[in-house]
Design a protein around this motif. Structure first.
Motif, short mmCIF file in Angstrom:
data_model
loop_
_atom_site.label_atom_id
_atom_site.label_comp_id
_atom_site.label_asym_id
_atom_site.label_seq_id
_atom_site.Cartn_x
_atom_site.Cartn_y
_atom_site.Cartn_z
N GLY A 179 0.80 -1.21 0.00
CA GLY A 179 0.00 0.00 0.00
C GLY A 179 0.84 1.27 0.00
N ILE A 180 0.20 2.38 -0.37
CA ILE A 180 0.84 3.69 -0.38
C ILE A 180 -0.14 4.71 0.18
CG2 ILE A 180 1.64 5.59 -1.86
CD1 ILE A 180 2.78 3.51 -3.76
N LEU A 181 0.36 5.58 1.04
CA LEU A 181 -0.40 6.74 1.50
C LEU A 181 0.36 7.97 1.05
CD1 LEU A 181 -2.62 8.16 3.16
CD2 LEU A 181 -1.11 7.98 5.14
N ALA A 182 -0.22 8.73 0.11
CA ALA A 182 0.44 9.92 -0.43
C ALA A 182 -0.30 11.18 0.01
CB ALA A 182 0.48 9.86 -1.96
N THR A 183 0.46 12.13 0.53
CA THR A 183 -0.06 13.45 0.83
C THR A 183 0.45 14.38 -0.26
OG1 THR A 183 0.00 12.99 3.20
CG2 THR A 183 -0.19 15.29 2.54
N ALA A 184 -0.45 14.78 -1.15
CA ALA A 184 -0.07 15.55 -2.34
C ALA A 184 -0.72 16.93 -2.26
CB ALA A 184 -0.52 14.83 -3.60
N THR A 185 0.09 17.98 -2.32
CA THR A 185 -0.43 19.33 -2.17
C THR A 185 0.00 20.20 -3.34
OG1 THR A 185 1.48 20.01 -0.86
CG2 THR A 185 -0.43 19.20 0.34
N ALA A 186 -0.92 21.07 -3.77
CA ALA A 186 -0.63 22.04 -4.82
C ALA A 186 -1.46 23.29 -4.55
CB ALA A 186 -0.98 21.47 -6.20
N ARG A 187 -0.94 24.44 -4.96
CA ARG A 187 -1.65 25.70 -4.73
C ARG A 187 -2.69 25.95 -5.83
NH1 ARG A 187 1.24 29.98 -5.52
NH2 ARG A 187 3.09 28.99 -6.41
N LEU A 188 -3.79 26.60 -5.44
CA LEU A 188 -4.81 27.00 -6.41
C LEU A 188 -4.34 28.23 -7.18
CD1 LEU A 188 -8.19 26.69 -4.43
CD2 LEU A 188 -7.08 25.01 -5.90
N LYS A 189 -4.72 28.27 -8.45
CA LYS A 189 -4.45 29.47 -9.23
C LYS A 189 -5.28 30.64 -8.69
CE LYS A 189 -3.05 27.32 -13.59
NZ LYS A 189 -3.32 27.17 -15.03
N PRO A 190 -4.76 31.84 -8.77
CA PRO A 190 -5.49 33.01 -8.25
C PRO A 190 -6.88 33.12 -8.88
CG PRO A 190 -3.23 33.60 -8.80
CD PRO A 190 -3.44 32.21 -9.31
N GLY A 191 -7.85 33.40 -8.03
CA GLY A 191 -9.20 33.62 -8.52
C GLY A 191 -10.04 32.38 -8.71
N VAL A 192 -9.49 31.21 -8.43
CA VAL A 192 -10.25 29.97 -8.62
C VAL A 192 -11.31 29.85 -7.52
CG1 VAL A 192 -10.12 27.45 -8.49
CG2 VAL A 192 -8.44 28.72 -9.83
N ASP A 193 -12.52 29.56 -7.93
CA ASP A 193 -13.62 29.34 -6.99
C ASP A 193 -13.43 27.98 -6.32
OD1 ASP A 193 -15.97 28.88 -5.65
OD2 ASP A 193 -17.29 29.39 -7.32
N PRO A 194 -13.40 27.91 -4.99
CA PRO A 194 -13.24 26.61 -4.31
C PRO A 194 -14.25 25.56 -4.76
CG PRO A 194 -13.00 28.39 -2.74
CD PRO A 194 -13.43 29.04 -4.03
N ALA A 195 -15.45 25.98 -5.13
CA ALA A 195 -16.44 25.01 -5.61
C ALA A 195 -15.99 24.34 -6.89
CB ALA A 195 -17.78 25.70 -5.83
N GLU A 196 -15.22 25.05 -7.71
CA GLU A 196 -14.72 24.48 -8.96
C GLU A 196 -13.68 23.39 -8.70
OE1 GLU A 196 -13.77 23.47 -12.81
OE2 GLU A 196 -15.57 24.36 -11.94
N VAL A 197 -12.99 23.50 -7.56
CA VAL A 197 -12.00 22.48 -7.22
C VAL A 197 -12.69 21.13 -7.00
CG1 VAL A 197 -10.21 21.81 -5.58
CG2 VAL A 197 -10.51 24.22 -6.19
N ARG A 198 -13.70 21.11 -6.19
CA ARG A 198 -14.43 19.86 -5.97
C ARG A 198 -15.05 19.34 -7.27
NH1 ARG A 198 -16.47 16.90 -1.80
NH2 ARG A 198 -18.28 15.61 -2.31
#
Length: 272
Positions: free
Chosen positions: A241-260
């Motif tokens: 198994g693998i547990l990965a914690t992967a993080t990236a920044r949102l582009k400026p102005g992106v609506d959080p609802a669009e992320v989901r």
């Protein structure tokens, strides 16, 4: 109509897992099963969970033994499958070959030579249908490169955001913990129970892990522009198994609802 399937490297973890999955497939007939140092042994002594194949004797891994099947899985050490695949191309050009090793994953010969230290065997269609354009390419392919373990985890985690254009392609940070079976069956001191149990240890740090260029390759394909990654793998006291914690920044102005919504579009209808 059933397909005849041969599996090389059948004594290892990857080869054993391929056989386990194939045994439950209603349209598959298991053909040759091969190994290298374990050739001549009964499969049941090495993979005791594969009861239906316990009495099968492992053959030598040669192109001649593997030729003539509808499908061949190459579950060989990195650097070993390129030569076998080239011979199969000559002996059995109509066979679908699926390489579970790393030999045909990278598009850049320079990256291959820098991280693996040998000549590049060539590039095959990358077997991750969730990446843009890959599903159609895989469907018509006679050669398929199976993604690596860490890249599969990291690409599935982050690719939807890059495909949707909501993530910044710099400052991507991934820290992943892997089980010990990812290192294969060969005896290594740092994989002994007394070394691994109750502790975690980083390795391949500072961008030196072989899967780094593969992760960047896949994320760049998803983004349509170069993506750079800081990737740190760790060995965890678990068998698989693998547990990965992967993080990236949102582009400026992106609506959080669009992320989901990006991840829902990518995976909402995926059967797996």
């Amino acid at each position: 109509m059933s397909l005849t399937v041969a599996v090389s490297g059948a004594s290892g973890y990857a080869g054993g897992e391929v056989l386990r999955l194939l045994l439950s497939h209603p349209e598959v007939e298991i053909g040759a099963i091969t190994a290298h140092s374990n050739a001549g042994e009964r499969l049941g002594s090495l993979q005791p969970h594969l009861h239906a194949l316990a009495d099968r004797v492992l053959q030598e891994t040669t192109a001649e033994v593997l030729a003539g099947h509808d499908v061949v899985f190459l579950a060989l050490p990195h650097g070993a499958s390129g030569a076998v695949a080239a011979e199969l191309e000559l002996l059995s050009p109509g066979t679908l070959v699926i390489d579970a090793g790393a030999d045909h994953r990278l598009r850049s010969p320079q990256d291959w030579e820098a991280f693996y230290g040998s000549d590049h065997a060539g590039t095959w269609p990358y077997g991750l249908p969730e990446l843009p354009g890959q599903r159609a390419e895989i469907a018509g392919a006679s050669r398929i490169a199976v993604p690596g373990c860490y890249p599969t985890t990291c690409l599935l985690a982050l690719a939807p955001g890059f495909t949707a254009g909501v993530l910044v392609p710099e400052d991507v940070v991934i820290v992943a913990a892997s089980g010990t079976s990812g290192a294969g069956k060969s005896l290594k001191p740092h994989l002994l129970g007394s070394e691994a149990m109750g502790s975690m240890s980083p390795y391949g740090v500072g961008g030196g892990h072989r899967h780094t260029p593969e992760i960047e390759q896949g994320l760049s394909q998803a983004a349509g522009e170069p993506v750079t990654v800081s990737f740190t793998p760790t060995l965890a006291p678990m068998p698989r198994g693998i547990l990965a914690t992967a993080t990236a920044r949102l582009k400026p102005g992106v609506d959080p609802a669009e992320v989901r919504a990006a991840w829902e579009r990518a995976y909402g209808q995926e059967r797996f």
